[in-house]
Scaffold this active site. Structure first.
Site, mmCIF file in Angstrom:
data_model
loop_
_atom_site.group_PDB
_atom_site.id
_atom_site.type_symbol
_atom_site.label_atom_id
_atom_site.label_comp_id
_atom_site.label_asym_id
_atom_site.label_seq_id
_atom_site.Cartn_x
_atom_site.Cartn_y
_atom_site.Cartn_z
ATOM 1 N N ASP A 44 82.289 36.461 -19.609
ATOM 2 C CA ASP A 44 83.284 36.622 -18.551
ATOM 3 C C ASP A 44 84.019 37.950 -18.708
ATOM 4 O O ASP A 44 84.235 38.680 -17.734
ATOM 5 C CB ASP A 44 84.267 35.445 -18.601
ATOM 6 C CG ASP A 44 85.335 35.543 -17.526
ATOM 7 O OD1 ASP A 44 85.005 35.330 -16.351
ATOM 8 O OD2 ASP A 44 86.491 35.822 -17.863
ATOM 9 N N GLU A 116 76.873 34.193 -17.074
ATOM 10 C CA GLU A 116 77.796 34.917 -17.949
ATOM 11 C C GLU A 116 77.386 34.796 -19.409
ATOM 12 O O GLU A 116 77.530 35.749 -20.185
ATOM 13 C CB GLU A 116 79.214 34.400 -17.752
ATOM 14 C CG GLU A 116 79.802 34.768 -16.400
ATOM 15 C CD GLU A 116 81.220 34.276 -16.201
ATOM 16 O OE1 GLU A 116 81.990 34.948 -15.494
ATOM 17 O OE2 GLU A 116 81.573 33.208 -16.766
#
Length: 223
Positions: A44, A116
């Site tokens: 992230d 991610e």
């Protein structure tokens, strides 16, 4: 894992990183192994840096406010889910039996988290420049769409802007409930304007629930 690496477009030196990145918590609980949650956490941040740097350099005359909007739209769940389709990522995610039976393989929250996690795995295995090239290659079309104004809807931002135009107050979100097992939770969130409850929304994570609550609120005010 050879077919997986060919599909995602990167060959790992440490294949264990890829295996972990593809391991959803539901499978990890059954197989007693590490899930991809830590890698998703790292990914992230890596994604945010890559996208921020890319649009900062590409758009030298764009103000900070617009850059923030572009970034928020590009790193949202739906954007990552669409990018994941280019490499058929959902096919390779390791899911528990219950999650598989309830359609988890096509759930945007699960697939975007895996995206991610894979990005973080590539970053750890090959460095930032390798990770940057990988993600920009997959998301370049989405970046172009967002810059041209054809990106994914950020209902929270839209609601805030609509209320500001009407000289109304601040928007906040409050979690009402959290149900289900750890690997398949449902969140219900309430949106408040000046601390007055307006509408509610549900999702498989808080971000998704907040977006759905904001979407409902926008409909109710005719936007």
């Amino acid at each position: 894992m050879k077919n997986v690496q060919e599909k995602i477009g990167y060959t790992f030196k440490n294949i264990n990183l890829l295996e972990t990145a593809l391991t959803h918590s539901s499978y990890a609980n059954e197989a007693k192994r590490e899930s991809n949650e830590r890698l998703e956490f790292l990914g992230d941040s890596v994604l945010s840096v890559i996208i921020s740097d890319y649009i900062f350099r590409r758009l030298p005359n764009v103000a900070e406010g617009w850059l923030s909007k572009y970034r928020a739209t590009l790193v949202c769940e739906q954007s990552l889910y669409e990018a994941s389709k280019k490499i058929s990522l959902s096919k390779f995610i390791l899911l528990g039996k219950g999650e598989e039976m309830t359609g988890g393989r096509e759930r945007p929250s699960i697939v975007s988290d895996a995206f991610e996690a894979v990005l973080a795995a590539i970053y750890l295995d090959g460095g930032m420049e390798t990770a940057r090239k990988w993600v920009i290659n997959l998301m370049r079309d989405s970046i172009d769409d967002v810059i041209m104004g054809h990106g994914y809807a950020d209902y929270k931002t839209m609601l805030q802007e609509a209320l500001q135009k009407g000289n109304k107050g601040k928007v906040t979100y409050r979690t009402i409930s959290e149900t289900g097992q750890d690997h398949n939770k449902t969140f219900e969130v309430e949106v408040l304007v000046d601390d007055v409850p307006q509408n509610r929304g549900k999702g498989h994570n808080k971000k998704e629930a907040e977006q759905n609550a904001a979407h409902t609120a926008l409909k109710n005010i005719g936007k």
